[in-house]
Design an enzyme around this catalytic site. Sequence first.
Site, PDB file in Angstrom:
ATOM      1  N   LEU A  39      -4.998  17.789 -35.204  1.00 14.17           N
ATOM      2  CA  LEU A  39      -5.790  18.855 -35.835  1.00 14.17           C
ATOM      3  C   LEU A  39      -5.880  20.107 -34.967  1.00 14.17           C
ATOM      4  O   LEU A  39      -6.763  20.941 -35.167  1.00 14.17           O
ATOM      5  CB  LEU A  39      -7.198  18.362 -36.196  1.00 14.17           C
ATOM      6  CG  LEU A  39      -7.247  17.198 -37.197  1.00 14.17           C
ATOM      7  CD1 LEU A  39      -8.699  16.806 -37.476  1.00 14.17           C
ATOM      8  CD2 LEU A  39      -6.526  17.536 -38.492  1.00 14.17           C
ATOM      9  N   THR A  41      -3.638  22.525 -35.019  1.00 17.61           N
ATOM     10  CA  THR A  41      -3.307  23.576 -35.985  1.00 17.61           C
ATOM     11  C   THR A  41      -3.442  23.102 -37.418  1.00 17.61           C
ATOM     12  O   THR A  41      -3.408  23.913 -38.335  1.00 17.61           O
ATOM     13  CB  THR A  41      -1.872  24.100 -35.763  1.00 17.61           C
ATOM     14  OG1 THR A  41      -0.951  23.000 -35.839  1.00 17.61           O
ATOM     15  CG2 THR A  41      -1.753  24.769 -34.401  1.00 17.61           C
ATOM     16  N   GLY A  42      -3.607  21.805 -37.617  1.00 19.68           N
ATOM     17  CA  GLY A  42      -3.795  21.267 -38.958  1.00 19.68           C
ATOM     18  C   GLY A  42      -5.250  21.319 -39.385  1.00 19.68           C
ATOM     19  O   GLY A  42      -6.140  21.675 -38.600  1.00 19.68           O
ATOM     20  N   ALA A  76       4.985  17.472 -36.465  1.00 13.22           N
ATOM     21  CA  ALA A  76       4.046  17.889 -35.428  1.00 13.22           C
ATOM     22  C   ALA A  76       4.764  18.746 -34.389  1.00 13.22           C
ATOM     23  O   ALA A  76       5.610  18.249 -33.644  1.00 13.22           O
ATOM     24  CB  ALA A  76       3.415  16.666 -34.771  1.00 13.22           C
ATOM     25  N   ALA A  77       4.432  20.017 -34.353  1.00 16.53           N
ATOM     26  CA  ALA A  77       5.056  20.919 -33.385  1.00 16.53           C
ATOM     27  C   ALA A  77       4.223  22.180 -33.238  1.00 16.53           C
ATOM     28  O   ALA A  77       3.528  22.590 -34.166  1.00 16.53           O
ATOM     29  CB  ALA A  77       6.474  21.299 -33.841  1.00 16.53           C
ATOM     30  N   TYR A 143      10.399  28.793 -28.817  1.00 14.30           N
ATOM     31  CA  TYR A 143      10.159  27.965 -30.003  1.00 14.30           C
ATOM     32  C   TYR A 143      11.482  27.478 -30.585  1.00 14.30           C
ATOM     33  O   TYR A 143      11.701  26.269 -30.758  1.00 14.30           O
ATOM     34  CB  TYR A 143       9.372  28.740 -31.047  1.00 14.30           C
ATOM     35  CG  TYR A 143       9.401  28.086 -32.409  1.00 14.30           C
ATOM     36  CD1 TYR A 143       8.873  26.811 -32.607  1.00 14.30           C
ATOM     37  CD2 TYR A 143       9.988  28.731 -33.503  1.00 14.30           C
ATOM     38  CE1 TYR A 143       8.933  26.190 -33.853  1.00 14.30           C
ATOM     39  CE2 TYR A 143      10.041  28.128 -34.748  1.00 14.30           C
ATOM     40  CZ  TYR A 143       9.509  26.853 -34.917  1.00 14.30           C
ATOM     41  OH  TYR A 143       9.570  26.243 -36.147  1.00 14.30           O
ATOM     42  N   LYS A 147      13.157  23.536 -30.552  1.00 15.59           N
ATOM     43  CA  LYS A 147      13.590  22.812 -31.749  1.00 15.59           C
ATOM     44  C   LYS A 147      15.068  22.429 -31.659  1.00 15.59           C
ATOM     45  O   LYS A 147      15.462  21.337 -32.079  1.00 15.59           O
ATOM     46  CB  LYS A 147      13.345  23.675 -32.985  1.00 15.59           C
ATOM     47  CG  LYS A 147      11.881  23.795 -33.382  1.00 15.59           C
ATOM     48  CD  LYS A 147      11.397  22.547 -34.099  1.00 15.59           C
ATOM     49  CE  LYS A 147      10.088  22.807 -34.816  1.00 15.59           C
ATOM     50  NZ  LYS A 147       9.697  21.714 -35.722  1.00 15.59           N
ATOM     51  N   HIS A 189       2.671  34.581 -41.044  1.00 17.28           N
ATOM     52  CA  HIS A 189       3.676  34.591 -42.099  1.00 17.28           C
ATOM     53  C   HIS A 189       3.394  35.691 -43.117  1.00 17.28           C
ATOM     54  O   HIS A 189       2.233  35.976 -43.457  1.00 17.28           O
ATOM     55  CB  HIS A 189       3.747  33.226 -42.779  1.00 17.28           C
ATOM     56  CG  HIS A 189       4.228  32.148 -41.862  1.00 17.28           C
ATOM     57  ND1 HIS A 189       4.177  30.812 -42.168  1.00 17.28           N
ATOM     58  CD2 HIS A 189       4.784  32.213 -40.623  1.00 17.28           C
ATOM     59  CE1 HIS A 189       4.669  30.097 -41.172  1.00 17.28           C
ATOM     60  NE2 HIS A 189       5.049  30.931 -40.225  1.00 17.28           N
TER      61      HIS A 189
END
Length: 325
Positions: A39, A41-42, A76-77, A143, A147, A189
């Site tokens: 949690l 960022t969630g 999850a990142a 980032y 990935k 965004h």
Amino acid sequence: MSETASSKYLVTGGAGYVGGVVAAHLLEAGHEVVVLDDLTTGFREGLPRGASFVHGRIQDAARYLDPSFDAVLHFAASSQVGESVADPGKYWDNNVGGTLALLTAMRAAGVGKLVFSSTAATYGDPGQGALTETSATAPTNPYGASKLAVDHMIAGECAAHGLAAVSLRYFNVAGAYGELGERHDPETHLIPLVLQVALGQRESVSVFGEDYPTPDGTCVRDYIHVADLARAHLCALRVATPGEHLVCNLGNGGGFSVREVIETVRKVTGREIPETLAPRRPGDPAVLVASARTARERLGWTPTRSDLTGMVTDAWNFARRNASS
């Protein structure tokens, strides 16, 4: 696994935007879903109804994985480009170190299938033309580099230990799915930022450069509806093959400019959207568009909700329902 069999899945980062919508699609297909999310960022509100929830980090996945799981879907990142430049260590630790811990836990538990949330940021600044999976990978920030490192890590796991894995490289995700939609803090965004202007939550939207070699001078991006994206994950679970690391771009194969997005929000909301012209952002490519041919051929997937007006409408409905009073 047959398409009708009920399976059990661990969804890391399932309280986030994409992870939550994918978890909802899994539940609707009759599967059991366990969400692992710290949690950071969630949001608890992002958890789909019917999913079990474990509050924890992917670094501790070994505590929760056991042979009863059929696969892991990994969302999850840490995912903020600017933050990754300012604090690269966080991204190597969470994205790379966390995934290494997850892969180790999967191997120990005998869970042999993985769908990974990768990104178009692995390609860096590609220039013109639709990107394919064989396009050069040259990330311009930690980032994207983290990935890409995870993609290499997964490929090695497949070759050495027979993992069945699919990496899905997203382009720009948009829209909402029922009660689940996009919310980030801070928000970076474009579509939700423009919607915040429509809601009176910010004064204007910044347009970073208007002198790019595009029809209206602003950057062009490939947008994909989050529900289309979710369907691709279910397709990936069906085709994942032991020993193979399949990489698929997910997009619509076309793009919309920054100004096209802003104008679409004006039409959908009926609100004024003031613009503020700002300098170009370093590393922003003029055009970033996907070729989804591999996804069509290998996953049997095609986007069905590629209309920008529809994506913005879904996002607008979600934003209004969740606006602060």
